[in-house]
Design a protein around this motif. Sequence first.
Motif, mmCIF file in Angstrom:
data_model
loop_
_atom_site.group_PDB
_atom_site.id
_atom_site.type_symbol
_atom_site.label_atom_id
_atom_site.label_comp_id
_atom_site.label_asym_id
_atom_site.label_seq_id
_atom_site.Cartn_x
_atom_site.Cartn_y
_atom_site.Cartn_z
ATOM 1 N N GLU A 186 -3.997 19.816 -23.262
ATOM 2 C CA GLU A 186 -4.225 19.641 -24.699
ATOM 3 C C GLU A 186 -3.652 18.334 -25.249
ATOM 4 N N ALA A 187 -2.856 17.602 -24.473
ATOM 5 C CA ALA A 187 -2.305 16.345 -24.992
ATOM 6 C C ALA A 187 -3.403 15.293 -25.036
ATOM 7 N N ALA A 188 -3.306 14.384 -26.011
ATOM 8 C CA ALA A 188 -4.307 13.326 -26.121
ATOM 9 C C ALA A 188 -3.824 12.103 -25.362
ATOM 10 N N CYS A 189 -4.740 11.155 -25.188
ATOM 11 C CA CYS A 189 -4.374 9.904 -24.541
ATOM 12 C C CYS A 189 -3.374 9.157 -25.401
ATOM 13 N N ALA A 190 -2.376 8.562 -24.768
ATOM 14 C CA ALA A 190 -1.401 7.778 -25.511
ATOM 15 C C ALA A 190 -1.925 6.368 -25.735
ATOM 16 N N ALA A 191 -2.555 5.816 -24.710
ATOM 17 C CA ALA A 191 -3.039 4.446 -24.826
ATOM 18 C C ALA A 191 -4.317 4.396 -25.654
ATOM 19 N N ARG A 213 -2.096 1.123 -17.176
ATOM 20 C CA ARG A 213 -2.186 2.013 -18.310
ATOM 21 C C ARG A 213 -1.154 3.131 -18.134
ATOM 22 N N ALA A 214 -0.268 3.253 -19.122
ATOM 23 C CA ALA A 214 0.754 4.287 -19.040
ATOM 24 C C ALA A 214 0.340 5.467 -19.912
ATOM 25 N N GLU A 215 0.338 6.665 -19.353
ATOM 26 C CA GLU A 215 0.013 7.890 -20.093
ATOM 27 C C GLU A 215 1.160 8.875 -19.894
ATOM 28 N N PRO A 216 2.163 8.841 -20.789
ATOM 29 C CA PRO A 216 3.337 9.712 -20.604
ATOM 30 C C PRO A 216 2.961 11.191 -20.547
ATOM 31 N N PHE A 273 -10.133 -2.458 -11.879
ATOM 32 C CA PHE A 273 -9.329 -1.257 -11.674
ATOM 33 C C PHE A 273 -8.285 -1.114 -12.781
ATOM 34 N N THR A 274 -7.970 0.126 -13.135
ATOM 35 C CA THR A 274 -6.866 0.394 -14.039
ATOM 36 C C THR A 274 -5.937 1.385 -13.348
ATOM 37 N N ALA A 275 -4.720 0.931 -13.067
ATOM 38 C CA ALA A 275 -3.745 1.818 -12.439
ATOM 39 C C ALA A 275 -3.128 2.672 -13.532
ATOM 40 N N CYS A 276 -3.299 3.981 -13.432
ATOM 41 C CA CYS A 276 -2.854 4.874 -14.496
ATOM 42 C C CYS A 276 -1.731 5.769 -13.974
ATOM 43 N N ALA A 277 -0.615 5.811 -14.710
ATOM 44 C CA ALA A 277 0.514 6.652 -14.309
ATOM 45 C C ALA A 277 1.294 7.049 -15.547
ATOM 46 N N ALA A 278 2.316 7.907 -15.355
ATOM 47 C CA ALA A 278 3.058 8.446 -16.500
ATOM 48 C C ALA A 278 3.940 7.385 -17.152
ATOM 49 N N SER A 279 4.329 6.370 -16.426
ATOM 50 C CA SER A 279 5.163 5.337 -17.034
ATOM 51 C C SER A 279 4.700 3.961 -16.546
ATOM 52 N N PRO A 280 5.049 2.902 -17.312
ATOM 53 C CA PRO A 280 4.649 1.550 -16.879
ATOM 54 C C PRO A 280 5.180 1.212 -15.490
ATOM 55 N N ALA A 304 3.006 2.884 -12.961
ATOM 56 C CA ALA A 304 1.702 2.222 -12.912
ATOM 57 C C ALA A 304 1.803 0.920 -12.138
ATOM 58 N N ASP A 305 2.899 0.220 -12.339
ATOM 59 C CA ASP A 305 3.113 -1.035 -11.640
ATOM 60 C C ASP A 305 3.224 -0.801 -10.127
ATOM 61 N N ALA A 306 3.963 0.248 -9.771
ATOM 62 C CA ALA A 306 4.103 0.576 -8.352
ATOM 63 C C ALA A 306 2.745 0.920 -7.749
#
Lengths: 584, 288
Positions: free
Chosen positions: A412-417, A403-406, A370-377, A380-382
């Motif tokens: 139109e934004a690209a992946c940050a990670a 994985r953090a994706e701000p 699993f990869t927990a994906c959220a806007a901030s680390p 994601a941790d929560a």
Amino acid sequence: MSITLDQVTKHYAGAPVVNDVSLDIGDGEFFVLLGPSGSGKSTLLRAIAGLSGVDHGRIALHGRDVTHVAARKRGVGLVFQNYALFRHMTVAENIEFALRVRHMRAGARRQRRQELLRLVALEGMDQRLPAQLSGGQQQRVAVARALAHKPEVLLLDEPFGALDAKIREELRRTIRQVQRELGITTVLVTHDQEEAFAMADRIGVMNLGRLLEMGAPHDLYSRPATRFVATFLGAANLILARRTPDGIQMGANTVAAAERSADVDEREVVAVVRPEEVEVAASREALSSGYLARGVVAEVVFTGALESLRVRLENGVQAPLLAQPDGAAGASLLVTRTQHEQRGFEIHPGQDVAIGVRRVHVLPTPLSSFTACAASPALADALSRQPLLAELAVRMKTRIAMRAEPQLGVPEAACAADGPFVGTTALASQADCAHRAEWLLRRGAQDLLVLPEHAAVPQRVLIHWMGEGSRSATLAVSASVLRHLSAEAVYVGIFPQQSARVRAQHGMRDLLDARSEAQLAHGLEMRTELRFGDVAQELALRLAEAPAQMLIVGVTELTRFAERFRGLLDGGQWPMLIVYRGSP
Amino acid sequence: MGAALPSALAGDATRPGQHTWLHSLVRWLFIAVSLTFLAAVLLAPLATVFVMALERGLQAYLHSFADPDTAAAVRLTLTTALVVVPINTLFGLAAAWAIAKFEFRGKSILITLIDLPLAISPVISGMIFVLLFGLHGWFGVWLREHDLSIIFALPGIMLATMFVTFPYVARELIPLMQQLGNDEEEAAITLGAGGWMTFFHVTLPKIRWGLLYGMVLCNARAMGEFGAVSVVSGHIRGLTNTMPLHIEILYNEYNFVGAFAVASLLTLLAALTLVVKTLVERTGYRRR
């Protein structure tokens, strides 16, 4: 077929103990039901004997439907773990009980009794009371008693559980011999994998009320399809690896050529490496198999015929090891070596060795990690501590990456990670969830698990797919998820309202097709339901009907995705797994 | 010496297998104390019963049983026990079976209810029946219209006795049946046996000693019950006097020989019950 079970389900206090089990056992076959305690195997055996009823499904013995036939009329022989001999009757009276019930004449009874006592090697013990016999002898009497009325089926419920090792082995041989001699169809229930291997023609492994896999002992051991079977049948190192065109890549090294498969996607997989398939040598050059990594020997245990090692992989190796047989954490590999290997290369704790892998088996499961994906680390941790996600990860013996994706959800934004989405992506359910889900799916996430904050382990999983392209992927993912839950599976087929009459027939066929594909390809038993109306609306209605449900939905295109799924996703109360298999 | 004793004792107690003179002294002391106590509290009164009964010689003793009222009391007590014990045996079996073998709602309430007669005073047990069936009771008028008498008659005595004795069989059987489990019955069923066959050939032999023990206890109480029966019987000589009630009446009339003669008979019956119980226990343990 001697014994046929069709979708047998038994509930206890609302929760399924036996969950949609279907099974065919052939004439004269020795079938072993293997599983940990509480897996429902004994309940299933009692259902076959007729001692407990079933809530759903059918049971047939030799083609005769006995689902509603009383236990005394089923003509099966049952042997209990604690013998259950009639303590006030002699051995002779015990064995003749079934014959007395059938009003057989005394002479014939005596003859049959002598025959049976000879069969279990207890001649001359006729007049003893059970209390005057040893445990092994008592169990032999119980076997003879169960066979007296020539039942068509012999059922053994952990018959060796109360015996010590030596007697156990001896009795095991006797029972196998008796079974071969009489050619009687036999089902044995046990939690002991060694016992299963030693006796079975075929093994069925049960967990959480489900029959996970069946097969010949050797096939199940060398090619398990599920994590549970891989680790329950013998010891196994489970490793997260990548399938590449060149082979199975573990960490930096590709250790084995990939097995031929239609699935050519490069993706994360779960690899099974048996301890005896690991090779250790002084240097990389001395290995005769594919090099994995260097490691330090942490522990050496002598167990007689085999030596058991624990080797800690050195830093720099990217392969996180999922599960250790004893549940210990950390990247250490279990290795067993024969006496011959030990003589060739002696090993001491603390020694630095090169590790090679002779054989790798890749599990067909589509769910690796699993990869927990959220806007901030922090978010994601929560999310990684969400109860359902954490529970699933523990049960699947896998990890939760973060994985953090701000820019999550910003058009139109690209992946940050860096890098592709690995495994199943988890996303918190919130106000703007549908947009975020679409954002992730458009950027390469394939399996997306949307989790409400407090959602717990579901009791029922609803399955639906939009577009045939996602059908087999959805079924594969559903089967994989359901193996780790005791929930029941329901396929919900939905057709547009206006075409109800025309489509009804067509719809039924689709349902049956789906059911049989689930059964054949993934060993997943599911119920089916047919509904008419708008898909998202009907699903929402169905989910609202009962608490603790989960939805798995397959999609093939993302046009108007957010719009269509807004009702289900935005602030939804139920966990939802989206399986996206779009055409490129 | 007095101060040294306890510490020496404690030291010995922690070392089993060591027999010192002190140890055996303590042992004899304990035995002597309990025997003395037993003699004073139990044997002396028992002996008194027989001494008083035989005070005027064997002739007078036997003569007191010739009294028709006394004979009637003995008959009544035996009849009551003969009716009550089988009924309570059946009830106890049924209740124990239901509690040990099935899960149902209200099971714990049933267990508590079975214990109820042990908890409430026998006098109140008798009162209940007077309130139900007495002249001013719930069913009193109806009973009188139909010329039925329960209170101050045999049915009332039996009902009251049944009430106070019904826990004994069930109490004895419930733990036994729970401990023995269901496996043998299930084995019998898979071998083709029906309900009755399973009960008579498997269950009953399995629990027979416990059942007999419960019946013996039930019988002892049924014959000896005073309080509850006293309330419902009405003390009509020769008609509704059971042995314990009759003893009281004789005693109050200063007929000591008569009172103690009947008492000695009741004591003998109790002793007989205890002998049966001991035999049952011995045989039972050997067979189990």
